[in-house]
Write an enzyme that holds these catalytic residues in place. Sequence first.
Site, PDB file in Angstrom:
ATOM      1  N   TYR A   1       0.836  -1.183   0.000  1.00 20.85           N
ATOM      2  CA  TYR A   1       0.000   0.000   0.000  1.00 20.85           C
ATOM      3  C   TYR A   1       0.884   1.250   0.000  1.00 20.85           C
ATOM      4  CZ  TYR A   1      -3.289   3.527   1.534  1.00 20.85           C
ATOM      5  OH  TYR A   1      -4.052   4.655   1.620  1.00 20.85           O
TER       6      TYR A   1
ATOM      7  N   TRP B   1       1.605   5.462  -2.099  1.00 16.99           N
ATOM      8  CA  TRP B   1       1.467   6.353  -3.245  1.00 16.99           C
ATOM      9  C   TRP B   1       2.561   6.113  -4.274  1.00 16.99           C
ATOM     10  CZ3 TRP B   1      -0.865  11.782  -2.998  1.00 16.99           C
ATOM     11  CH2 TRP B   1      -2.020  11.782  -2.217  1.00 16.99           C
TER      12      TRP B   1
END
Length: 798
Positions: free
Chosen positions: A140, A142
């Site tokens: 997980y 960005w």
Amino acid sequence: MSTIPHSSHWGAFTAVVTDDAVTEIRPPADDAHPSPMLRDFAESVDSPLRVRRPAVRSSWLEAVRARREAHVRPSEDRLGEQHLDEHDGPGHLGEERRTHLRGSDPFVEIDWDEALDLVAGELERVRTVHGNAAIFGGSYGWASAGRFHHARTQLHRFLNAIGGHTSQVGNYSFGAAAAILPHVLGPAQFANGRLSSWDVVAEHTQLWVMFGGLAMKNTQLESGGLSAHPIPERLRETRAHGCRFVSVSPIRDDAPDVVDPEWMPIRPNTDTALMLGLAHTLLVEDLHDADFLTTHCVGWERFRDYLLGEAGDDTIVKDADWAAAITQIPAETIRALARDMAAHRTMISVAWSLQRADHGEQPFWAALALAAMLGQIGLPGGGFGYGYGATGTMGSWQHPFPSPRLPVGDNPVTAPIPAARIADMLLGPGEEYEFDGEVRRYPDTRLVYWAGGNPFHHHQDLNRLRRGWTRPETVIVHEPFWTATARHADIVLPATTSLERNDLGAASGDRRIVAMHRALTPRHEARSDWEIFRALAARLGESDGFTAGRDEMEWIEHLYTSTRAAASAHGIDLPDFATFWEAGGVDIPQGSTVLLEDFRTDPDAHPLETPSGRIELFSETIAGFGYDDCPGHPAWIEPGEWLGAADAPPGSLHLVSNQPEHRLHSQLDMSGGSRSAKVSGREPCRLNPADAARRGIADGDIVRVFNDRGACLAGARLSEDVRPGVIQLSAGAWYQAADPTVDGSLEIHGNPNVLTRDRGTSRLGQGPAALSTLVRVEAHRDAAPAVTVTSRPPTFVD
């Protein structure tokens, strides 16, 4: 000198490059509020914390090499050198590889061929002996603004090509909302971009009630990049049209001064109670829209009975006096606000942070019910909005076509875990858990593969995570920098930054697709995730499945061309790839949106994607799950930890671990902007001067923040902007234990997730409940250990 178009989470820019170094960053000329973090982003490329060569934890490498020598088969190729033995379980291999030393062992640098052979060999061993479900590839994070070189997407495509993996569903940002909204409103996109656009709000909204505020620091960022930072001007426009803003938050500066907000300093975790008190006032004073509730909603009668205290055994009237006792907002203030909301075109916004708490599903559902009672849903400037201010494009017009995205293919392992349940998975293989109406089991994880993201930032109760992190036999990480996650890996592969590769920058709410030209040569021995996975896929016999016969630029052109075709289907013409690439990007015509306008006009012709096609104020589906922590209608359920708890330890403060101002999550914590904001090298924590005085704490003191889960050191900053009873310590300081060989050792840098509770929001959503955390704080008078995690790489041995 050359000028290179590029983009980042902090915005698009032109890089001025001289002698393979960025000498200047130029934001777009029409960006009135460029992010100062662009400077740190460019400087980070040559950080002393770059991972320079493939590195392997010394104890792990020693054990693997010893096993290889003991089980070598001369006639086989390199991947067959070790037996695939069913006895290679956690106990056996864990003892040999000394997995408890993750985070304290030195590293050994090796060449790329050996590193890739080690990774491919481990993947082959685990998938052959234990099955692909034993490989966890959640990752997980960005990663980067580039849509092709997005590390998590690259990882998932690769693992799917070799037979699949255990993945994650949902996210840490709005996981609880993503679980409940499909039952009561529609897709999770209502929490992530489906909003009335800023032009509509600016012109029509008369009263804006912001639950959780609207923090400007978050509007500087977007996962796919953004071409400008328009929200400050949009808010000025809205205010100039006469809109009144009310910020409901324990932190005053969660709302910007530019809108002159009225501050309601609510007790943390009690927003649902306030919403119910407002709803009760609308009901008993006949200020609710009975027609809208009848024609556009189901379950109104059940929710009405709950408000009135007529729902079976629940005889508590949820009026303003009841809400005042819980929220510490005066009852007359609540009643007055309800009347004003009914008398004006009112926008109800809810920050993502509200659902990152115990029963975090409830404030999102209660806000929907409150908006439905006002009857302004689908009207210009009225209704609700989830996530205004959460990122830089929230409230911008959303493209009617998808942004470029690398396809990940199909995952044959069809049992992902909720995103925030990583430690539960590692510590409880085979254990049952409940999630969104299902009973599932956690897999037996033997290998963790992480590319993009930093779980030692975003996960809760890091001491518990560290215990779980010792369970897998192998942990593999791709990283440009020596983050805490990299330091807790067995194999670390040096990854490029986005400035060192070509890509596409795009977000569904941004006005531009950016051609991200490579600006710099890769530093040291760094390779892109794409290059790493392509080499691994070749070793594992899955090259074609991963690459589809394309190289980097062919993939980038393919993704753009696919997006161009999708845009054309909606009447939007984009130039061909060569023109786009040469120009450095393309602007997309913008539109305007009134959220749920068609649904309001004709709910039969434009039903919602809910079981009833209507807004569900009572959900038969959710009620049928039988969850006491998420009943069939919006409800006040007392959090496990909050200031109103009878068993709250004396002297407790409520911890608000919000997003930081000087970095993105934990990204760039080692850079100048973040480091300059530290106090004595530690993350600053803010508390009210009255709370500080009672504890003998002065501004600038090093303090120890602690509870039964852990303790950390931080630097005190005193501020009247923080409500009494609250301490604010932003997330993202790179984790550093005083003694990494000791379980529960003091964290010395100011990482609040050694304090937060690792439990799900409810059995429905299983989101993170980090914001339901009580702590105590005291001045730290002893000598404090030096923080080195953001200045020095780990130790290396030959």
